[in-house]
Design a protein around this motif. Structure first.
Motif, PDB file in Angstrom:
ATOM      1  N   ALA A 215      28.515  34.620  10.260  1.00 28.91           N
ATOM      2  CA  ALA A 215      27.119  34.778  10.692  1.00 28.91           C
ATOM      3  C   ALA A 215      26.281  33.532  10.443  1.00 28.91           C
ATOM      4  O   ALA A 215      25.470  33.137  11.276  1.00 28.91           O
ATOM      5  N   LYS A 216      26.468  32.881   9.309  1.00 28.32           N
ATOM      6  CA  LYS A 216      25.617  31.739   8.940  1.00 28.32           C
ATOM      7  C   LYS A 216      26.180  30.392   9.391  1.00 28.32           C
ATOM      8  O   LYS A 216      25.604  29.355   9.072  1.00 28.32           O
ATOM      9  N   LEU A 217      27.314  30.389  10.114  1.00 29.50           N
ATOM     10  CA  LEU A 217      27.943  29.124  10.512  1.00 29.50           C
ATOM     11  C   LEU A 217      27.327  28.518  11.765  1.00 29.50           C
ATOM     12  O   LEU A 217      27.606  27.366  12.095  1.00 29.50           O
ATOM     13  N   ASP A 218      26.537  29.270  12.499  1.00 25.48           N
ATOM     14  CA  ASP A 218      25.848  28.768  13.694  1.00 25.48           C
ATOM     15  C   ASP A 218      26.820  28.231  14.737  1.00 25.48           C
ATOM     16  O   ASP A 218      26.627  27.149  15.299  1.00 25.48           O
ATOM     17  N   ILE A 219      27.891  28.972  14.983  1.00 24.49           N
ATOM     18  CA  ILE A 219      28.865  28.625  16.016  1.00 24.49           C
ATOM     19  C   ILE A 219      28.965  29.787  16.999  1.00 24.49           C
ATOM     20  O   ILE A 219      28.576  30.919  16.678  1.00 24.49           O
ATOM     21  N   PRO A 220      29.463  29.539  18.222  1.00 28.26           N
ATOM     22  CA  PRO A 220      29.626  30.639  19.177  1.00 28.26           C
ATOM     23  C   PRO A 220      30.605  31.691  18.635  1.00 28.26           C
ATOM     24  O   PRO A 220      31.552  31.371  17.912  1.00 28.26           O
ATOM     25  N   VAL A 221      30.366  32.938  19.002  1.00 29.29           N
ATOM     26  CA  VAL A 221      31.219  34.041  18.593  1.00 29.29           C
ATOM     27  C   VAL A 221      31.559  34.859  19.832  1.00 29.29           C
ATOM     28  O   VAL A 221      30.680  35.143  20.658  1.00 29.29           O
ATOM     29  N   LEU A 222      32.827  35.228  19.963  1.00 30.69           N
ATOM     30  CA  LEU A 222      33.266  36.072  21.074  1.00 30.69           C
ATOM     31  C   LEU A 222      33.699  37.420  20.505  1.00 30.69           C
ATOM     32  O   LEU A 222      34.603  37.491  19.665  1.00 30.69           O
ATOM     33  N   LEU A 223      33.054  38.492  20.960  1.00 29.54           N
ATOM     34  CA  LEU A 223      33.358  39.846  20.503  1.00 29.54           C
ATOM     35  C   LEU A 223      34.244  40.532  21.527  1.00 29.54           C
ATOM     36  O   LEU A 223      33.917  40.556  22.717  1.00 29.54           O
ATOM     37  N   LEU A 224      35.360  41.073  21.061  1.00 36.56           N
ATOM     38  CA  LEU A 224      36.310  41.759  21.924  1.00 36.56           C
ATOM     39  C   LEU A 224      36.365  43.235  21.555  1.00 36.56           C
ATOM     40  O   LEU A 224      36.077  43.606  20.423  1.00 36.56           O
TER      41      LEU A 224
END
Length: 548
Positions: A215-224
């Motif tokens: 959450a705090k890494l500030d990178i894109p996240v892909l939810l599957l």
């Protein structure tokens, strides 16, 4: 500073007056709890404060409101009150305060407790009682065991009756807004905190660990995950835990974007850019500047749309339709899809370059059938939310009514469960009761959501299996009253009606399984594994059914 006995007696009355005076000023749960936390911090330091409400009939724990202090991401806000795995369960069972100075020793037989995972080592917990019944438990936790822990315990023990009285008064005020003398309801609405995610099962606890880490890494996240598993709710939770939590969270429903309006919706347009553009429009990317942009069901975008989106993500800039000046953006992208990634990449439905741009971190949500331990907590929370939203009396879902919910395969996942619970709440309000037949009928009428072929396969399996089989790895449901028909038109035989109560059937089935395993509960060949439930849950049922 150590708390002396004289200090305790001198301050408890003052604190009690402050808290009780709040009841005359229109206090709500959040205001009361935040005030309690602030006042206690004036007397001693703690790292986390929490009140768990206790639902007697459903044997569930639910947060009174969000905990103050250290966030414990893998501790579900709604969960069973089990003695073996919860501090609150032990408090409720013994009706006495509990002092834990080392979580690793107290829960040594199980995996690392969520409280310990969050860096807390010690806690004290107290029963909150009214009319000789436990309505809640009060918990105060510490990163390091304080030297004056027992003084703190004495202070909280003195103030607990006052807190219980205030909590009961707040319940009464809430109850005045939803009275129905003809319906048997609980005397207060047990509502989980808004946006809370149920994570009692091992599968969801692992998901929340990943969320906490990324959450705090500030990178894109892909939810599957399948449709209805809660990807949108999880995306909002990631945003709330991030450094962008004070900025906007903008959601884009990708299937609703047409090819012609795609750029206008995402990037905005200038006045007069095209026919009908009577005024300047701000796009979703610009609205999300400094915050998070959630692209839901991104696999539904055409390859051309995906290409335009990729260019914006790589350049961190875009141009409004009808303008030539690029605008820089600072947006964190969270995307979600229910498609099978390998198949989508192979068929060209999802561009590889966009996938690798979005998938720096992927989190897959389990289907509801893969997180059976969460069904009862979810049903309890959804029932409370539905009652409050519809303005209906809050209802109780006792364990007996949870049995058909556990046996259903939930092809629509949490979304389908929510719809079923809403129908249960509506029927309970109109018929003034909730019965097992009502729940089974609602589930039966909802089976049209399953494909015909899937239903045929399930019916054929039911015809050759035991009517009391409960295999968690199977998509089977127990036969409901009525004859089924397969494609050939052949009627399946109507199963004989068992006159025993559900508790009698459950007791006999558990006894047979214990005899089969010669009393072994844990392990891959133990009774808990064969019954498809956690060891602690089986131990709780053994005690409840008097099988010890």
């Amino acid at each position: 500073m150590p708390i002396s006995t004289e200090f305790i007696h001198a301050q408890v009355n003052e604190l009690a007056r402050t808290l009780t005076n709040m009841l005359t000023t229109g206090v709500n749960r959040s205001l009361f709890f935040s005030t309690l936390s602030r006042l206690l911090q004036e007397y001693f330091h703690f790292d986390r404060l929490c009140i768990n409400l206790y639902d007697h009939q459903g044997e569930m724990l639910i947060y009174f409101t969000a905990a103050e202090g250290t966030m414990v991401s893998t501790l579900s806000p709604v969960r069973p009150a089990e003695v073996s795995s919860t501090v609150a369960g032990h408090v409720i069972a013994t009706r006495k305060p509990v002092i834990i100075t080392d979580f690793t020793q107290y829960f040594s037989e199980s995996s690392v407790h969520p409280i310990a995972e969050a860096g807390l080592t010690a806690t004290v917990a107290f029963p909150l009682m009214l009319d000789n019944e436990i309505i809640a438990t009060l918990h105060c936790s510490f990163a390091e065991k304080p030297d004056n822990l027992y003084d703190i315990t004495s202070f909280l023990l003195e103030i607990s009756p006052v807190v219980a009285t205030c909590v009961g008064a707040i319940f009464a005020l809430e109850h005045l807004r939803q009275r129905d003398p003809n319906l048997q309801i609980q005397p207060y609405a047990i509502l989980p905190p808004d946006g809370s995610i149920i994570c009692y099962s091992k599968a969801m606890r692992e998901v929340m660990r990943k969320v906490d880490a990324v959450a705090k890494l500030d990178i894109p996240v892909l939810l599957l995950g399948e449709t209805g598993t809660g990807k949108s709710l999880l995306a909002q939770d990631i945003h709330r835990r991030s450094q962008r939590k004070n900025a906007h969270f903008i959601k884009v429903n990708c299937p609703s974007l047409s090819q012609t309006l795609f750029e206008s919706e995402l990037f905005g347009h200038a006045k007069g850019a095209f026919t009908g553009a009577a005024q300047k429009r701000t796009g979703r990317f610009e609205l999300a500047h400094g915050g998070s942009l959630f692209l839901d069901e991104i696999g539904e975008l055409t390859p051309e749309m995906q290409g335009k989106l990729l260019q914006v993500l790589e350049d961190s800039s875009f141009e409004r339709v009808g303008e030539s000046m690029p605008l820089a953006i600072d947006v964190r992208v969270i995307a979600a899809t229910n498609i099978t990634i390998s198949e989508a990449l192979a068929s060209g439905k999802l561009r590889e370059d966009l996938f690798y741009r979005l998938a720096l971190c992927t989190i897959e949500l389990p289907a509801l059938r893969e997180r059976q331990e969460d069904i009862a907590p979810l049903a309890t929370a959804l029932a409370a939310q539905a009652s409050a939203k519809l303005g209906l009396p809050s209802i109780k879902l006792p364990p007996a009514l949870m049995i058909p919910l556990h046996e259903y395969s939930w092809p629509g996942n949490v979304r389908e469960l929510r719809n079923v619970i809403i129908r249960i709440v509506l029927q309970a309000a109109s018929k003034k009761q909730i019965t097992l037949n009502m729940v089974e009928e609602i589930l039966k009428t909802g089976q049209h959501l399953v494909s015909t072929k899937s239903m045929e396969r399930r019916i054929l399996k039911l015809a050759t299996s035991s009517p009391v089989r409960n295999d968690r790895k199977s998509n089977n449901t127990l036969p409901l009253l009525g004859a089924f028909k397969v494609k050939s038109g052949q009627n399946l035989p109507l199963p004989a009606v068992d006159k025993r109560t559900l508790l009698e059937v459950e007791r006999e089935h558990i006894m047979k399984m214990l005899e089969h395993t010669r009393g072994v509960i844990a392990g891959p060949n133990g009774a808990a594994a064969l019954l498809g439930m956690p060891r602690s849950t089986l131990q709780h049922k053994i005690r409840k059914l008097g099988l010890e």
